[in-house]
Design a protein around this motif. Structure first.
Motif, mmCIF file in Angstrom:
data_model
loop_
_atom_site.group_PDB
_atom_site.id
_atom_site.type_symbol
_atom_site.label_atom_id
_atom_site.label_comp_id
_atom_site.label_asym_id
_atom_site.label_seq_id
_atom_site.Cartn_x
_atom_site.Cartn_y
_atom_site.Cartn_z
ATOM 1 N N GLU A 1 -5.136 -4.821 2.271
ATOM 2 C CA GLU A 1 -6.357 -5.621 2.380
ATOM 3 C C GLU A 1 -7.619 -4.759 2.366
ATOM 4 O O GLU A 1 -8.719 -5.271 2.201
ATOM 5 C CB GLU A 1 -6.338 -6.468 3.655
ATOM 6 N N LEU A 2 -7.476 -3.452 2.571
ATOM 7 C CA LEU A 2 -8.634 -2.561 2.572
ATOM 8 C C LEU A 2 -9.049 -2.219 1.149
ATOM 9 O O LEU A 2 -8.220 -1.898 0.305
ATOM 10 C CB LEU A 2 -8.320 -1.270 3.327
ATOM 11 N N LYS A 3 -10.348 -2.291 0.904
ATOM 12 C CA LYS A 3 -10.908 -1.938 -0.404
ATOM 13 C C LYS A 3 -11.583 -0.575 -0.284
ATOM 14 O O LYS A 3 -12.571 -0.437 0.436
ATOM 15 C CB LYS A 3 -11.942 -2.983 -0.855
ATOM 16 N N PRO A 4 -11.053 0.443 -0.976
ATOM 17 C CA PRO A 4 -11.656 1.775 -0.885
ATOM 18 C C PRO A 4 -13.088 1.778 -1.424
ATOM 19 O O PRO A 4 -13.424 1.016 -2.332
ATOM 20 C CB PRO A 4 -10.752 2.641 -1.775
ATOM 21 N N ALA A 5 -13.921 2.634 -0.837
ATOM 22 C CA ALA A 5 -15.304 2.767 -1.289
ATOM 23 C C ALA A 5 -15.320 3.536 -2.609
ATOM 24 O O ALA A 5 -14.465 4.371 -2.876
ATOM 25 C CB ALA A 5 -16.125 3.488 -0.233
ATOM 26 N N GLY A 6 -16.319 3.241 -3.424
ATOM 27 C CA GLY A 6 -16.474 3.952 -4.690
ATOM 28 C C GLY A 6 -15.333 3.659 -5.640
ATOM 29 O O GLY A 6 -14.818 2.553 -5.705
ATOM 30 N N ASN A 7 -14.920 4.680 -6.364
ATOM 31 C CA ASN A 7 -13.841 4.500 -7.352
ATOM 32 C C ASN A 7 -12.518 5.100 -6.878
ATOM 33 O O ASN A 7 -11.687 5.474 -7.686
ATOM 34 C CB ASN A 7 -14.258 5.116 -8.692
ATOM 35 N N LEU B 1 -2.831 2.776 -0.138
ATOM 36 C CA LEU B 1 -1.375 2.625 -0.055
ATOM 37 C C LEU B 1 -0.682 3.789 -0.758
ATOM 38 O O LEU B 1 -0.960 4.093 -1.911
ATOM 39 C CB LEU B 1 -0.951 1.301 -0.693
ATOM 40 N N GLY B 2 0.177 4.491 -0.027
ATOM 41 C CA GLY B 2 0.966 5.565 -0.604
ATOM 42 C C GLY B 2 0.267 6.906 -0.711
ATOM 43 O O GLY B 2 0.755 7.807 -1.391
ATOM 44 N N ARG B 3 -0.887 7.058 -0.056
ATOM 45 C CA ARG B 3 -1.572 8.348 -0.098
ATOM 46 C C ARG B 3 -2.267 8.603 1.232
ATOM 47 O O ARG B 3 -2.435 7.699 2.038
ATOM 48 C CB ARG B 3 -2.586 8.411 -1.243
ATOM 49 N N VAL B 4 -2.672 9.837 1.459
ATOM 50 C CA VAL B 4 -3.404 10.209 2.663
ATOM 51 C C VAL B 4 -4.893 10.084 2.358
ATOM 52 O O VAL B 4 -5.358 10.555 1.314
ATOM 53 C CB VAL B 4 -3.065 11.656 3.086
ATOM 54 N N ALA B 5 -5.625 9.445 3.233
ATOM 55 C CA ALA B 5 -7.068 9.299 3.042
ATOM 56 C C ALA B 5 -7.755 10.650 3.179
ATOM 57 O O ALA B 5 -7.321 11.510 3.942
ATOM 58 C CB ALA B 5 -7.637 8.320 4.070
ATOM 59 N N ASP B 6 -8.819 10.833 2.410
ATOM 60 C CA ASP B 6 -9.627 12.046 2.524
ATOM 61 C C ASP B 6 -10.375 12.026 3.854
ATOM 62 O O ASP B 6 -10.596 10.963 4.447
ATOM 63 C CB ASP B 6 -10.647 12.126 1.387
ATOM 64 N N SER B 7 -10.792 13.201 4.309
ATOM 65 C CA SER B 7 -11.583 13.299 5.533
ATOM 66 C C SER B 7 -12.863 12.477 5.384
ATOM 67 O O SER B 7 -13.547 12.570 4.371
ATOM 68 C CB SER B 7 -11.922 14.768 5.793
ATOM 69 N N LYS B 8 -13.152 11.641 6.361
ATOM 70 C CA LYS B 8 -14.341 10.777 6.403
ATOM 71 C C LYS B 8 -14.399 9.753 5.267
ATOM 72 O O LYS B 8 -15.448 9.198 4.969
ATOM 73 C CB LYS B 8 -15.618 11.610 6.440
#
Length: 76
Positions: A13-19, A24-31
């Motif tokens: 349900e989360l929409k990543p910022a930008g492009n 899902l299936g990855r580690v989020a970048d710092s901040k």
């Protein structure tokens, strides 16, 4: 003691910022930021959450009443 309201929702349900790709299936970048977009399909969830939050304590109830008052004034 402090009352809390926890809400769980799928990561899909989360929409990543930008492009950025889906989280899902990855580690989020710092901040890195993502958004939970709520619209008219979520109105029942929002109303129930407001009700529960207003029951948690007198200060929560006061805060919810002020928020609803602001929304009401904005709509009119």
């Amino acid at each position: 003691m402090q009352p809390m309201l926890y809400v769980c929702f799928p990561i899909t349900e989360l929409k990543p910022a930008g492009n950025k790709p889906s989280l899902l299936g990855r580690v989020a970048d710092s901040k890195e930021c993502a958004y939970l977009i709520l619209d008219s399909k979520d109105k029942q969830f929002l109303l129930e959450s407001f009700k529960i939050f207003g029951i948690l304590s007198e200060s929560h109830n006061y805060g919810i009443r002020r928020i609803l008052e602001l929304i009401k004034n904005y709509i009119q």
